[in-house]
Scaffold this motif. Structure first.
Motif, PDB file in Angstrom:
ATOM      1  N   ASP A  50       0.716  -1.519  -0.203  1.00  0.00           N
ATOM      2  CA  ASP A  50       0.003   0.042  -0.047  1.00  0.00           C
ATOM      3  C   ASP A  50       0.954   1.219  -0.034  1.00  0.00           C
ATOM      4  OD1 ASP A  50      -2.598   1.262   0.036  1.00  0.00           O
ATOM      5  OD2 ASP A  50      -1.940   1.873   2.102  1.00  0.00           O
ATOM      6  N   ILE A  51       1.933   1.318   0.735  1.00  0.00           N
ATOM      7  CA  ILE A  51       2.751   2.465   0.822  1.00  0.00           C
ATOM      8  C   ILE A  51       3.518   2.863  -0.533  1.00  0.00           C
ATOM      9  CG2 ILE A  51       5.038   1.332   1.182  1.00  0.00           C
ATOM     10  CD1 ILE A  51       5.406   3.364   3.276  1.00  0.00           C
ATOM     11  N   HIS A  52       3.401   1.917  -1.341  1.00  0.00           N
ATOM     12  CA  HIS A  52       3.978   2.270  -2.739  1.00  0.00           C
ATOM     13  C   HIS A  52       2.836   2.507  -4.036  1.00  0.00           C
ATOM     14  CE1 HIS A  52       7.854   1.208  -1.389  1.00  0.00           C
ATOM     15  NE2 HIS A  52       7.683  -0.051  -1.189  1.00  0.00           N
ATOM     16  N   ARG A  53       1.739   2.566  -3.517  1.00  0.00           N
ATOM     17  CA  ARG A  53       0.561   2.812  -4.100  1.00  0.00           C
ATOM     18  C   ARG A  53       0.618   3.861  -5.107  1.00  0.00           C
ATOM     19  NH1 ARG A  53      -4.786   0.194  -3.902  1.00  0.00           N
ATOM     20  NH2 ARG A  53      -4.163  -0.548  -1.894  1.00  0.00           N
ATOM     21  N   GLU A  54       1.513   5.017  -5.066  1.00  0.00           N
ATOM     22  CA  GLU A  54       1.499   5.954  -6.055  1.00  0.00           C
ATOM     23  C   GLU A  54       2.654   6.034  -6.773  1.00  0.00           C
ATOM     24  OE1 GLU A  54      -1.065   7.922  -6.290  1.00  0.00           O
ATOM     25  OE2 GLU A  54      -2.040   7.161  -4.487  1.00  0.00           O
ATOM     26  N   ARG A  55       3.544   4.779  -6.681  1.00  0.00           N
ATOM     27  CA  ARG A  55       4.856   4.820  -7.321  1.00  0.00           C
ATOM     28  C   ARG A  55       4.249   4.357  -8.757  1.00  0.00           C
ATOM     29  NH1 ARG A  55       9.655   4.011  -4.507  1.00  0.00           N
ATOM     30  NH2 ARG A  55       9.282   4.862  -2.308  1.00  0.00           N
ATOM     31  N   PRO A  56       5.146   4.677  -9.763  1.00  0.00           N
ATOM     32  CA  PRO A  56       4.891   4.349 -10.915  1.00  0.00           C
ATOM     33  C   PRO A  56       5.154   2.593 -11.480  1.00  0.00           C
ATOM     34  CG  PRO A  56       7.010   5.519 -10.861  1.00  0.00           C
ATOM     35  CD  PRO A  56       6.364   5.632  -9.666  1.00  0.00           C
ATOM     36  N   GLN A 124       5.117  -5.785  12.384  1.00  0.00           N
ATOM     37  CA  GLN A 124       3.688  -6.248  12.963  1.00  0.00           C
ATOM     38  C   GLN A 124       2.679  -6.037  12.120  1.00  0.00           C
ATOM     39  OE1 GLN A 124       4.080  -3.405  16.288  1.00  0.00           O
ATOM     40  NE2 GLN A 124       5.141  -4.517  17.430  1.00  0.00           N
ATOM     41  N   ARG A 125       2.692  -5.026  11.581  1.00  0.00           N
ATOM     42  CA  ARG A 125       1.597  -4.714  10.125  1.00  0.00           C
ATOM     43  C   ARG A 125       1.458  -5.794   9.385  1.00  0.00           C
ATOM     44  NH1 ARG A 125      -0.735  -2.715   5.538  1.00  0.00           N
ATOM     45  NH2 ARG A 125       1.536  -2.598   4.364  1.00  0.00           N
ATOM     46  N   GLU A 126       2.553  -6.297   8.849  1.00  0.00           N
ATOM     47  CA  GLU A 126       2.843  -7.408   7.854  1.00  0.00           C
ATOM     48  C   GLU A 126       2.415  -8.655   8.286  1.00  0.00           C
ATOM     49  OE1 GLU A 126       5.764  -4.815   4.980  1.00  0.00           O
ATOM     50  OE2 GLU A 126       6.685  -6.355   6.041  1.00  0.00           O
ATOM     51  N   ILE A 127       2.827  -8.952   9.624  1.00  0.00           N
ATOM     52  CA  ILE A 127       2.495 -10.358  10.049  1.00  0.00           C
ATOM     53  C   ILE A 127       1.130 -10.477  10.409  1.00  0.00           C
ATOM     54  CG2 ILE A 127       2.732 -11.771  12.310  1.00  0.00           C
ATOM     55  CD1 ILE A 127       5.534 -10.564  12.320  1.00  0.00           C
ATOM     56  N   SER A 128       0.439  -9.353  10.607  1.00  0.00           N
ATOM     57  CA  SER A 128      -1.131  -9.765  11.037  1.00  0.00           C
ATOM     58  C   SER A 128      -1.686  -9.676   9.700  1.00  0.00           C
ATOM     59  CB  SER A 128      -1.558  -8.272  11.912  1.00  0.00           C
ATOM     60  OG  SER A 128      -1.552  -7.055  11.091  1.00  0.00           O
ATOM     61  N   LEU A 129      -1.054  -9.094   8.530  1.00  0.00           N
ATOM     62  CA  LEU A 129      -1.779  -9.212   7.205  1.00  0.00           C
ATOM     63  C   LEU A 129      -1.587 -10.461   6.455  1.00  0.00           C
ATOM     64  CD1 LEU A 129      -2.861  -6.871   5.254  1.00  0.00           C
ATOM     65  CD2 LEU A 129      -0.749  -6.430   4.399  1.00  0.00           C
ATOM     66  N   TRP A 130      -0.562 -11.148   6.744  1.00  0.00           N
ATOM     67  CA  TRP A 130      -0.139 -12.524   6.272  1.00  0.00           C
ATOM     68  C   TRP A 130      -0.509 -13.689   7.117  1.00  0.00           C
ATOM     69  CZ3 TRP A 130       2.359 -13.227   1.469  1.00  0.00           C
ATOM     70  CH2 TRP A 130       2.677 -12.047   0.671  1.00  0.00           C
ATOM     71  N   PHE A 131      -0.657 -13.516   8.366  1.00  0.00           N
ATOM     72  CA  PHE A 131      -0.655 -14.647   9.057  1.00  0.00           C
ATOM     73  C   PHE A 131      -1.951 -14.490  10.158  1.00  0.00           C
ATOM     74  CE2 PHE A 131       3.415 -15.306   7.622  1.00  0.00           C
ATOM     75  CZ  PHE A 131       3.616 -16.878   7.720  1.00  0.00           C
ATOM     76  N   LYS A 132      -2.831 -15.431  10.434  1.00  0.00           N
ATOM     77  CA  LYS A 132      -3.688 -15.560  11.616  1.00  0.00           C
ATOM     78  C   LYS A 132      -2.636 -15.996  12.868  1.00  0.00           C
ATOM     79  CE  LYS A 132      -7.084 -17.257   8.910  1.00  0.00           C
ATOM     80  NZ  LYS A 132      -7.465 -18.643   8.099  1.00  0.00           N
TER      81      LYS A 132
END
Ligand code: CMP
Length: 143
Positions: A50-56, A124-132
């Motif tokens: 998401d942080i790269h959403r505006e990148r080409p 922490q954000r990525e772990i909760s996104l990818w893993f229960k």
């Protein structure tokens, strides 16, 4: 104890680097607490980057990470976030130091073999996104 999220990208899987990469973190002394071999949905890829959403390069980034299976991992250890980033090397494999994963195995910024969280909060954000929670194993090596 500190945790980080690492993902071996489709190029790392297709080139048969999974074992070599996992071995580097095991022999360093970090502890594997989560491991999944999986296809990545467009929704997960877009949230993750998401942080790269505006990148080409956002669209090609999402297209690539969803193009084949990845190995998603959570590793535990003191200072694991920064140490794993050092072991992975600079984003562009052409300037990554020899001895790092990208420096030893890669030449393309868009196909740079592995992703690693860049900070404790990102991990922490990525772990909760990818893993229960129940997919993480709470264990301590006995040696
Ligand atoms: P990663 O560590 O997964 O985080 C963001 C990714 O964007 C990065 O690795 C690269 O694979 C990719 N990336 C960064 N810069 C570029 C670029 N200029 N062109 C294509 N991909 C890029």
């Amino acid at each position: 104890m500190e945790l980080t999220f690492l993902a071996i990208k489709p190029d790392g899987v297709q080139r048969g680097l999974v074992g070599k990469i996992i071995q580097r973190f095991e022999t360093k002394g970090f502890t594997l607490v989560g491991l999944k071999f999986m296809d990545v949905s467009k929704k997960l890829a877009e949230s993750h980057y998401d942080i790269h959403r505006e990148r080409p390069f956002f669209a090609s980034l999402v297209e690539f990470i969803t193009s084949g299976p990845v190995v998603a991992m959570v590793w535990k250890g003191d200072g694991v976030v920064a140490s794993a980033r050092k072991m992975i090397g600079a984003t562009n494999p052409l300037i990554s130091e020899p001895g790092t994963i990208r420096g030893d195995f890669g030449v393309s910024i868009g196909r740079n073999i592995i992703h690693g969280s860049d900070a404790i909060e990102t991990a922490q954000r990525e772990i909760s996104l990818w893993f229960k929670d129940e997919e993480l194993v709470d264990w301590q090596p006995q040696i």
